[in-house]
Design an enzyme around this catalytic site. Structure first.
Site, PDB file in Angstrom:
ATOM      1  CG  HIS A 188      19.512 -29.428 -19.521  1.00 36.32           C
ATOM      2  ND1 HIS A 188      18.310 -29.878 -19.062  1.00 36.32           N
ATOM      3  CD2 HIS A 188      20.010 -28.645 -18.557  1.00 36.32           C
ATOM      4  CE1 HIS A 188      18.092 -29.373 -17.870  1.00 36.32           C
ATOM      5  NE2 HIS A 188      19.109 -28.624 -17.536  1.00 36.32           N
ATOM      6  NE  ARG A 294       7.563 -37.239 -15.342  1.00 31.66           N
ATOM      7  CZ  ARG A 294       8.006 -38.272 -16.055  1.00 31.66           C
ATOM      8  NH1 ARG A 294       7.871 -38.282 -17.365  1.00 31.66           N
ATOM      9  NH2 ARG A 294       8.593 -39.290 -15.459  1.00 31.66           N
ATOM     10  NE  ARG A 330       3.385 -36.850 -11.845  1.00 30.04           N
ATOM     11  CZ  ARG A 330       4.639 -37.281 -11.975  1.00 30.04           C
ATOM     12  NH1 ARG A 330       4.954 -38.511 -11.617  1.00 30.04           N
ATOM     13  NH2 ARG A 330       5.572 -36.506 -12.465  1.00 30.04           N
ATOM     14  CD  GLU A 428       5.507 -41.533  -7.685  1.00 33.17           C
ATOM     15  OE1 GLU A 428       6.329 -41.009  -8.442  1.00 33.17           O
ATOM     16  OE2 GLU A 428       4.644 -40.888  -7.063  1.00 33.17           O
ATOM     17  CG  ASN A 451      11.392 -42.911 -13.248  1.00 35.16           C
ATOM     18  OD1 ASN A 451      11.693 -43.941 -13.828  1.00 35.16           O
ATOM     19  ND2 ASN A 451      10.792 -41.901 -13.850  1.00 35.16           N
ATOM     20  CG  ASP A 452      10.052 -40.860  -7.328  1.00 35.81           C
ATOM     21  OD1 ASP A 452      11.206 -40.517  -7.015  1.00 35.81           O
ATOM     22  OD2 ASP A 452       9.228 -40.085  -7.823  1.00 35.81           O
ATOM     23  NE  ARG A 462      13.906 -39.594 -10.178  1.00 40.40           N
ATOM     24  CZ  ARG A 462      12.645 -39.480 -10.599  1.00 40.40           C
ATOM     25  NH1 ARG A 462      11.643 -39.766  -9.777  1.00 40.40           N
ATOM     26  NH2 ARG A 462      12.372 -39.114 -11.817  1.00 40.40           N
ATOM     27  CB  CYS A 499       3.743 -44.028 -15.870  1.00 43.52           C
ATOM     28  SG  CYS A 499       3.766 -43.493 -14.161  1.00 43.52           S
TER      29      CYS A 499
HETATM   30  C1  PEP Z   1       8.325 -42.167 -11.446  1.00 46.59           C
HETATM   31  O1  PEP Z   1       8.682 -41.837 -10.307  1.00 46.59           O
HETATM   32  O2  PEP Z   1       8.598 -43.270 -11.968  1.00 46.59           O
HETATM   33  C2  PEP Z   1       7.566 -41.221 -12.277  1.00 46.59           C
HETATM   34  C3  PEP Z   1       7.021 -41.581 -13.415  1.00 46.59           C
HETATM   35  O3  PEP Z   1       7.474 -39.936 -11.840  1.00 46.59           O
HETATM   36  P1  PEP Z   1       8.661 -38.863 -11.979  1.00 46.59           P
HETATM   37  O4  PEP Z   1       9.769 -39.485 -12.777  1.00 46.59           O
HETATM   38  O5  PEP Z   1       8.069 -37.662 -12.614  1.00 46.59           O
HETATM   39  O6  PEP Z   1       9.036 -38.659 -10.545  1.00 46.59           O
HETATM   40 MG    MG Z   2       7.881 -40.046  -9.383  1.00 53.50          MG
END
Ligand code: PEP
Ligand code: MG
Length: 543
Positions: A188, A294, A330, A428, A451-452, A462, A499
């Site tokens: 954080h 989000r 989302r 994702e 990210n996912d 992750r 995103c």
């Molecule tokens: C992602 O998975 O790239 C994403 C934008 O969603 P989050 O990071 O909230 O899982």
């Molecule tokens: Mg995600």
């Protein structure tokens, strides 16, 4: 001159006096007490004051660092309110006849240890939070004002570690940078430092008490710290710092300009946000819209399921403030690394592969429909797009759209206004990429959650810091998956954005433009720097 090395949190240079920041060390008496009642009352008062302080910190973080960063103080407040933890303290005071200070230390340390022993990376990190709130209660009991530790001159702060509460408390106008011996790049503290835009070095093992008051430099570009730099180095890094400042001012000139390459290729650059309190940053950085709201933060910041009214207010504020710009909200992406107690989602062996996102929405239709109704009502106030997370199959999207339509019909029957809106999905998973052609035929847009997508394509958790050496964020499989998604979307006439964090990786901006990506949704601070990169590119010349 002394040199220290660590991990840089932000590319940037800071030059100034070094100020050692020590969390106070307390002598805690282990002697038996006589007056249990008054000791318990001291504890009750201290815990209440600590809870109130968390609320103040929440408001302060909200102003300076946005909703995502502020949320931790709400969590801290809830942790302090925990009856079991409070009872553990009371039991030590009355059962062992110990002081409130002793009881707080013992009970909170025990709780922190329980978290530290957990397998789940998210829960493990809560251990640092318990130690942070323990310090807050002890500060109150010892009558220490943590705000007085920073000094009154502008300085680079040097500390063993900084708890989130300490970081946010700091007077930013006196803060030139931060150096800590401990800390992780996803802690954080690091997130707060980034959002405050301060050069910071963590994991610097050379930190020494003798640095107090000496001239120091943070070179965030090379992850170095210099104490008593020689004249040549000082001149060199001062020039670099001035150059950075000039660049920052130049970026401001890019406000109002188009995101267009020299050969005329355009791309939309939108912002990622966690809630309405981030809207200021969206406007300040001249985002074309919001590409990812989000909405789970609305749930994470709530002690119980947020009502339709509360959600409607948040969504309406976002679309209304930014209208006519598009705002992509989302639907709740809870589960895996984002948990809320009141949803009672249960323990799972593999939460990242578990009950999360759209899977919860489609299994708990009442909760999902409350959100869909709030979103549809908000659509009457601006340019809304609704996005479903973690879709892997066509039937899921069909089912989600059916529920959305049911809600729309209900609202129309009730005489409630519903506006126009787009419906899209997050891409994702490899499954979504491979089925992109079918999915594109029944929605208005794709937004790639890298990210996912990276996690599921590379089979790399992750959340697991141990796997960092194996994590190639530019892995050809991930880039191929992005390209396949863009091509599939375009074959069916829908727009495709990114995103996830990769969207803000400026070494890939040209690659994404060449792939034909229509939109990048990034943290608000990255918008103008990416615009600059885009405007300097000439895709026609292949440079
Ligand atoms: C992602 O998975 O790239 C994403 C934008 O969603 P989050 O990071 O909230 O899982
Ligand atoms: Mg995600």
């Amino acid at each position: 001159m002394q040199v220290g090395t660590g991990k840089s949190i932000l590319n940037g240079i800071a030059i100034g006096k070094l100020k050692l920041y020590h969390a106070p060390k307390y002598e805690i008496s282990e002697a038996e007490i006589e007056d249990i009642e008054s000791e318990t009352a001291r504890f009750e008062q201290a815990i209440q004051k600590a809870i109130d302080q968390q609320n103040v910190l929440y408001e302060k973080a909200l102003e300076t660092a946005g909703e995502d960063s502020a949320a931790i103080f709400e969590v801290h407040g809830m942790m302090l309110e925990d009856e079991d933890l409070q009872d553990a303290v009371r039991d030590i005071i009355s059962g062992q006849k110990k002081t409130a200070e002793y009881a707080v230390r013992e009970a909170f340390d025990e709780q922190a240890e329980v978290f530290a022993q957990m397998d789940d990376a998210y829960m493990k990190e809560r251990s640092a939070d318990v130690r942070d709130i323990k310090q807050a209660v002890l500060d109150v009991l010892f009558g220490v004002d943590p705000d007085s530790m920073q000094g009154s001159e502008p300085a680079i702060l040097v500390a063993e570690d900084l708890a989130p509460s300490e970081t946010v408390r700091l007077d930013k106008s006196l803060l030139l940078g931060m150096i800590t011996r401990e800390g992780s790049s996803n802690s954080h503290t690091a997130i707060l430092a980034r959002s405050m835009n301060l050069p910071a070095i963590i994991q610097c093992k050379e930190i020494d008490d003798s640095w107090e008051g000496h001239l120091g430099i943070i070179d965030g570009y090379h992850s170095k710290v210099y104490v008593d730099p020689d004249e040549k180095l000082l001149a060199e890094l001062t020039a670099k710092m001035q150059e950075d400042e000039k660049k920052r001012l130049l970026l401001q000139e890019l406000k109002g300009q188009e995101n267009v390459t020299k050969d005329g290729t355009k791309i939309k650059i939108y912002a990622n946000i966690g809630g309405p309190s981030d809207l200021g940053m969206v406007q300040e950085n001249d985002a074309g819209g919001v590409g990812l709201f989000r909405s789970e933060f609305v749930y994470l910041n709530s002690k119980d399921y947020p009502s339709e009214e509360a959600q409607f207010a948040a969504y309406r504020q976002a679309v209304e403030t930014l209208a006519p710009k598009q705002v992509v909200i989302r639907t709740c992406d809870i589960g895996a690394d984002k948990m809320v107690e009141y949803m009672d989602l249960g323990d799972e062996d593999n939460p990242a592969l578990g009950f999360r996102a759209i899977r919860i929405g489609l299994s708990r239709k009442d909760f999902f429909k409350t959100q869909l109704r709030a979103l549809l009502r908000a659509s009457a106030f601006g340019n809304l797009a609704i996005m479903f997370p973690m879709i892997i199959s066509k039937w899921e999207l069909e089912e989600a759209k059916k529920l959305l339509e049911e809600c729309r019909e209900e609202l129309v029957k009730e005489g409630v206004a519903v506006g126009e809106y787009q419906v899209g999905i997050m891409i994702e998973t490899p499954a979504a990429v491979l089925c992109a052609d079918e999915l594109a035929q029944i929605c208005d847009f794709f937004s790639i959650g890298t990210n996912d997508l990276t996690q599921y394509t590379l089979a790399i958790d992750r959340q697991n810091a141990k796997l960092e050496p194996f994590l190639d964020t530019h892995h050809p499989a991930v880039l191929k998956a992005i390209q396949m998604t863009v091509e599939a979307g375009h074959r069916h006439g829908i727009w495709v954005g990114i995103c996830g964090e990769l969207g803000a990786d400026m070494t890939l901006t040209e690659t994404f433009l060449r792939m034909g990506v229509d939109e990048l949704s990034v943290n608000p601070k990255s918008i103008l720097p990416i615009r600059k990169v885009v405007r300097e590119l000439d895709l026609g010349s292949g440079s």
